[in-house]
Write a protein that holds these residues in place. Structure first.
Motif, PDB file in Angstrom:
ATOM      1  N   ALA A 105       5.994  -4.777  -8.323  1.00 52.52           N
ATOM      2  CA  ALA A 105       5.100  -5.107  -7.214  1.00 52.52           C
ATOM      3  C   ALA A 105       3.773  -5.710  -7.670  1.00 52.52           C
ATOM      4  O   ALA A 105       3.177  -6.510  -6.937  1.00 52.52           O
ATOM      5  CB  ALA A 105       4.825  -3.850  -6.380  1.00 52.52           C
ATOM      6  N   PHE A 106       3.302  -5.356  -8.868  1.00 51.85           N
ATOM      7  CA  PHE A 106       1.969  -5.775  -9.287  1.00 51.85           C
ATOM      8  C   PHE A 106       1.930  -6.581 -10.583  1.00 51.85           C
ATOM      9  O   PHE A 106       1.382  -7.688 -10.617  1.00 51.85           O
ATOM     10  CB  PHE A 106       1.059  -4.547  -9.423  1.00 51.85           C
ATOM     11  CG  PHE A 106       0.826  -3.832  -8.129  1.00 51.85           C
ATOM     12  CD1 PHE A 106       0.060  -4.406  -7.130  1.00 51.85           C
ATOM     13  CD2 PHE A 106       1.384  -2.577  -7.891  1.00 51.85           C
ATOM     14  CE1 PHE A 106      -0.158  -3.748  -5.918  1.00 51.85           C
ATOM     15  CE2 PHE A 106       1.178  -1.915  -6.697  1.00 51.85           C
ATOM     16  CZ  PHE A 106       0.412  -2.501  -5.708  1.00 51.85           C
ATOM     17  N   VAL A 140      -9.205   0.553   2.798  1.00 51.23           N
ATOM     18  CA  VAL A 140      -9.230  -0.408   3.899  1.00 51.23           C
ATOM     19  C   VAL A 140      -8.852   0.298   5.197  1.00 51.23           C
ATOM     20  O   VAL A 140      -7.788   0.912   5.309  1.00 51.23           O
ATOM     21  CB  VAL A 140      -8.274  -1.580   3.629  1.00 51.23           C
ATOM     22  CG1 VAL A 140      -8.284  -2.561   4.800  1.00 51.23           C
ATOM     23  CG2 VAL A 140      -8.671  -2.302   2.342  1.00 51.23           C
ATOM     24  N   ILE A 141      -9.746   0.196   6.189  1.00 45.72           N
ATOM     25  CA  ILE A 141      -9.495   0.806   7.495  1.00 45.72           C
ATOM     26  C   ILE A 141      -9.419  -0.285   8.555  1.00 45.72           C
ATOM     27  O   ILE A 141      -9.479  -1.472   8.255  1.00 45.72           O
ATOM     28  CB  ILE A 141     -10.563   1.854   7.842  1.00 45.72           C
ATOM     29  CG1 ILE A 141     -11.949   1.186   7.973  1.00 45.72           C
ATOM     30  CG2 ILE A 141     -10.605   2.947   6.789  1.00 45.72           C
ATOM     31  CD1 ILE A 141     -13.027   2.139   8.475  1.00 45.72           C
ATOM     32  N   MET A 167       0.873  -1.177   0.000  1.00 42.99           N
ATOM     33  CA  MET A 167       0.000   0.000   0.000  1.00 42.99           C
ATOM     34  C   MET A 167       0.908   1.224   0.000  1.00 42.99           C
ATOM     35  O   MET A 167       1.237   1.782   1.033  1.00 42.99           O
ATOM     36  CB  MET A 167      -0.899  -0.014   1.238  1.00 42.99           C
ATOM     37  CG  MET A 167      -1.766   1.215   1.409  1.00 42.99           C
ATOM     38  SD  MET A 167      -2.868   1.495   0.025  1.00 42.99           S
ATOM     39  CE  MET A 167      -3.607   3.056   0.475  1.00 42.99           C
ATOM     40  N   ASN A 168       1.368   1.598  -1.195  1.00 48.00           N
ATOM     41  CA  ASN A 168       2.298   2.730  -1.307  1.00 48.00           C
ATOM     42  C   ASN A 168       2.031   3.450  -2.612  1.00 48.00           C
ATOM     43  O   ASN A 168       2.553   3.068  -3.670  1.00 48.00           O
ATOM     44  CB  ASN A 168       3.749   2.244  -1.246  1.00 48.00           C
ATOM     45  CG  ASN A 168       4.744   3.391  -1.270  1.00 48.00           C
ATOM     46  OD1 ASN A 168       4.367   4.558  -1.385  1.00 48.00           O
ATOM     47  ND2 ASN A 168       6.024   3.071  -1.163  1.00 48.00           N
ATOM     48  N   ILE A 169       1.235   4.497  -2.557  1.00 49.24           N
ATOM     49  CA  ILE A 169       0.826   5.181  -3.788  1.00 49.24           C
ATOM     50  C   ILE A 169       1.952   5.998  -4.403  1.00 49.24           C
ATOM     51  O   ILE A 169       1.781   6.591  -5.463  1.00 49.24           O
ATOM     52  CB  ILE A 169      -0.400   6.082  -3.536  1.00 49.24           C
ATOM     53  CG1 ILE A 169      -0.092   7.148  -2.486  1.00 49.24           C
ATOM     54  CG2 ILE A 169      -1.585   5.250  -3.111  1.00 49.24           C
ATOM     55  CD1 ILE A 169      -1.246   8.096  -2.238  1.00 49.24           C
ATOM     56  N   ARG A 170       3.126   6.026  -3.752  1.00 50.01           N
ATOM     57  CA  ARG A 170       4.235   6.807  -4.276  1.00 50.01           C
ATOM     58  C   ARG A 170       5.261   5.959  -5.023  1.00 50.01           C
ATOM     59  O   ARG A 170       6.360   6.430  -5.330  1.00 50.01           O
ATOM     60  CB  ARG A 170       4.918   7.552  -3.134  1.00 50.01           C
ATOM     61  CG  ARG A 170       4.060   8.667  -2.541  1.00 50.01           C
ATOM     62  CD  ARG A 170       4.734   9.366  -1.391  1.00 50.01           C
ATOM     63  NE  ARG A 170       4.067  10.605  -1.044  1.00 50.01           N
ATOM     64  CZ  ARG A 170       4.407  11.377  -0.023  1.00 50.01           C
ATOM     65  NH1 ARG A 170       5.422  11.022   0.744  1.00 50.01           N
ATOM     66  NH2 ARG A 170       3.760  12.492   0.221  1.00 50.01           N
ATOM     67  N   GLY A 205      -1.072   4.484   5.340  1.00 53.79           N
ATOM     68  CA  GLY A 205      -1.543   5.024   4.076  1.00 53.79           C
ATOM     69  C   GLY A 205      -3.070   5.088   4.089  1.00 53.79           C
ATOM     70  O   GLY A 205      -3.716   4.870   5.109  1.00 53.79           O
ATOM     71  N   GLY A 206      -3.671   5.402   2.958  1.00 51.25           N
ATOM     72  CA  GLY A 206      -5.130   5.433   2.880  1.00 51.25           C
ATOM     73  C   GLY A 206      -5.727   6.465   3.808  1.00 51.25           C
ATOM     74  O   GLY A 206      -5.393   7.652   3.776  1.00 51.25           O
ATOM     75  N   LEU A 207      -6.618   6.020   4.700  1.00 46.83           N
ATOM     76  CA  LEU A 207      -7.293   6.927   5.621  1.00 46.83           C
ATOM     77  C   LEU A 207      -6.290   7.643   6.524  1.00 46.83           C
ATOM     78  O   LEU A 207      -6.527   8.776   6.950  1.00 46.83           O
ATOM     79  CB  LEU A 207      -8.310   6.155   6.467  1.00 46.83           C
ATOM     80  CG  LEU A 207      -9.157   6.999   7.416  1.00 46.83           C
ATOM     81  CD1 LEU A 207     -10.051   7.962   6.640  1.00 46.83           C
ATOM     82  CD2 LEU A 207      -9.989   6.117   8.338  1.00 46.83           C
ATOM     83  N   GLY A 208      -5.159   6.996   6.804  1.00 49.05           N
ATOM     84  CA  GLY A 208      -4.150   7.614   7.655  1.00 49.05           C
ATOM     85  C   GLY A 208      -3.646   8.937   7.096  1.00 49.05           C
ATOM     86  O   GLY A 208      -3.306   9.852   7.866  1.00 49.05           O
ATOM     87  N   ILE A 209      -3.577   9.065   5.779  1.00 46.98           N
ATOM     88  CA  ILE A 209      -3.145  10.322   5.157  1.00 46.98           C
ATOM     89  C   ILE A 209      -4.139  11.438   5.478  1.00 46.98           C
ATOM     90  O   ILE A 209      -3.754  12.565   5.799  1.00 46.98           O
ATOM     91  CB  ILE A 209      -3.006  10.145   3.629  1.00 46.98           C
ATOM     92  CG1 ILE A 209      -1.897   9.127   3.310  1.00 46.98           C
ATOM     93  CG2 ILE A 209      -2.720  11.479   2.944  1.00 46.98           C
ATOM     94  CD1 ILE A 209      -1.810   8.754   1.840  1.00 46.98           C
TER      95      ILE A 209
END
Length: 578
Positions: free
Chosen positions: A70-71, A153-154, A58-61, A166-170
């Motif tokens: 990775a994918f 995902v939380i 989970m790393n959008i950067r 990441g995600g909601l944490g941002i």
């Protein structure tokens, strides 16, 4: 498949021993050819009948090369493996975890959607290219493909525990730093969310579904049942005790602004705006599986404050890891760190400017004893109090915890926690085996803490040197060693949170008031009460009515449970557990 067995086994050991026997780990690496597995292990996989592909960071950067490794590359390797298995024996299904922003579904999964991905960041582009690749290859070989598209995902649906920032944490990080005066999208946009354990249970139910056909499942609530961006950010601001937004801004405009140097300075990636949407998603296929198995994946609104508090704590303490053997649990209104052992539970309550993990060294030393370390309301990982009285909320929360345990407990509290522990015993005395007060606050503190608003502002600006000076002046620590340094560092990190800072200021204000100390020690059973005090603490005396109980002393100051935890633990062993 696991990359590191040293991290794998502690997780598996949390399962019942009968289930542990059914899990066989294989060492590998998704980013390597043949998945980084040995030939022997690769051969073992030809006998499986379901593949679950849930790998990927989970790393959008990620840059283009990192994202492809990775994918896309893992998906190609897994597709080749799936085809080999299917030739030898029918593969029941291939389950692929992707994401709700993928442009592919059952209607267009075999067509080229590159135009939709042209402006996507490398993270999303590679992730969705992997989605398209698997759809085409598995369709060609008639392998059933279940594409699971989780939304943001939380944390766990009970505890709120959210390990990834990441995600909601941002978003939580931006709100807690007062960087969200304008809501991206306002009431017209929303952020779909799903609990981590709900994703796991949905995948497990897919595995249990026979004769499944290829389908795409969006794990999110209908838009009508979800909070708008305005409601979401207002909720986060309320929980964090930070500034509420005053308006809104189009997400595209904000993304452009964050794409410039300002985004780098603020630490908010412009890519994070991509997950805020103004569209609906079909949930019919998800609902069909849920109806079949009776397990829903809806957002638990009562848990959301726990999600926010957990992220808030982790943002302040990003390197924190709970000690081995301790599990994070939710008990009524609060979060606990617990180790399950035989014998009566020991419930430990921390003081002000502290939290459950500060007392962890004591619990670690008490190996073999069931320990429950509490984050009082508004402290640590526990959400803010809901009532008008912090002290009453703390007493109610601990009382409910003990009643939930359904057996008498040993209750110990340090400083402010000692006051709370004493009040709890007066309320439910039959459920307390032993009350242990560690340097309890039993009389009003200095009036300089009278005004919570002023204290909050001072704490916001305080530096480590000022804290150390206050600790030395008050005799909190007997020396300036590592114990004090660790305490000061943790305290500074805590005070970065408006939620925790506000709670401490509120608590200190209440402790200046005589009305906060309405205890009746004359009715206490002396056989149940033990006190341990630091004899070098000059600021806190022991009022006369409490001197009739068994009292031991240590040559330390007010913070002796934090400065000398091993000594305190040994005292517990010899004086309480013997």
């Amino acid at each position: 498949m696991a990359r590191d067995l040293s991290r794998f086994y502690p997780v598996i050991e949390q399962l019942p021993s009968s289930l542990q026997q059914t899990i066989k780990p294989i060492v590998g690496d998704l980013s390597l050819p043949r998945l980084g597995m040995s030939s022997a292990d690769y051969e073992l996989l030809t006998d499986v009948d379901i593949i679950i592909h849930a790998g990927g960071p989970m790393n959008i950067r990620l840059n283009a090369a990192e994202a492809e490794r990775a994918f896309l590359l893992p998906s190609k390797e897994l597709a080749e493996l799936a085809v080999q298995i299917h030739r030898n024996r029918r593969l029941k299904q291939f389950i692929h975890i992707v994401g709700y922003m993928s442009p592919y579904n059952e209607e267009n999964g075999l067509t080229d959607q590159d135009a939709a991905l042209r402006h996507a960041p490398p993270y999303e582009r590679s992730k969705f290219h992997a989605d398209a690749y698997l759809r085409k290859v598995l369709h060609k070989h008639e392998i059933p493909l279940s594409t699971v598209n989780p939304s943001t995902v939380i944390g766990d649906s009970v505890t709120g525990k959210t390990e990834q920032l990441g995600g909601l944490g941002i978003l939580v990080d931006a709100v807690r730093r007062n960087l969200m005066p304008l809501v991206p999208g306002g009431d017209k946009h929303w952020l779909p969310m799903v609990h981590l354990d709900h994703v796991a249970s949905f995948v497990a139910n897919l595995v249990r579904t026979d004769d499944v056909a290829s389908n795409t499942y969006y794990l999110l609530d209908p838009r009508s049942d979800s909070p708008t961006m305005s409601a979401l950010i207002n909720t986060i601001a309320t929980e964090l005790r930070t500034m509420r937004p005053i308006g809104s801004v189009p997400p595209a405009l904000l993304k452009t602004a964050l794409g410039a140097a300002i985004g780098e300075r603020l630490g908010i990636p412009s890519e994070s705006m991509n997950f805020i949407v103004n569209r609906d998603f079909s949930v019919s296929s998800k609902t069909t599986i849920e109806d079949m198995h009776g397990k829903r994946t809806s957002l638990i609104k009562d848990t959301f404050p726990f999600v926010i508090a957990d992220l808030d704590f982790r943002l302040s303490h990003p390197a924190f890891t709970a000690s081995e053997g301790f599990m994070q649990k939710r008990r009524s209104k609060i979060i606990t760190l617990e180790r399950t052992c035989e014998g009566p539970p020991l419930v430990l309550l921390h003081g002000t400017f502290s939290s459950a993990d500060r007392l962890m060294p004591i619990a670690e030393r008490l190996n073999g004893h069931r320990s429950i370390l509490v984050d009082l309301p508004g402290f640590g990982r526990s959400p803010i109090p809901r009532g008008s009285s912090l002290i009453e909320d703390c007493v109610e929360a601990v009382t409910e915890l003990i009643l939930e345990l359904e057996e008498p407990v040993m209750l110990a509290g340090h400083s402010f926690g000692g006051l709370i522990a004493a009040m709890v015993m007066e309320r439910i005395e039959p459920r307390i085996r032993k009350l242990v007060l560690l340097q309890p606050v039993l009389h009003p503190v200095s009036t300089k803490y009278r005004y919570a608003t002023i204290t909050d502002k001072i704490l916001k600006c305080i530096n480590p040197y000022s804290i150390e000076s206050e600790l030395r002046k008050g005799g909190d620590f007997s020396n300036g060693g590592e114990g004090m340094e660790r305490y000061v560092e943790a305290m500074i990190r805590d005070l970065k949170s408006s939620r925790i800072r506000h709670t401490n200021a509120w608590a200190m204000s209440l402790l200046t008031q005589t009305s906060s100390f309405r205890l009746r020690p004359e009715i206490w059973n002396p056989d149940k009460v033990r006190l341990l005090r630091g004899e070098r603490d000059d600021a806190f005396r022991l009022p006369a009515p409490f001197r009739r109980f068994d009292i031991d002393s240590l040559p330390y100051g007010h913070q002796f449970p934090i400065e000398a935890p091993l000594l305190v633990a040994d005292w517990f062993k010899s004086s309480i557990f013997s």
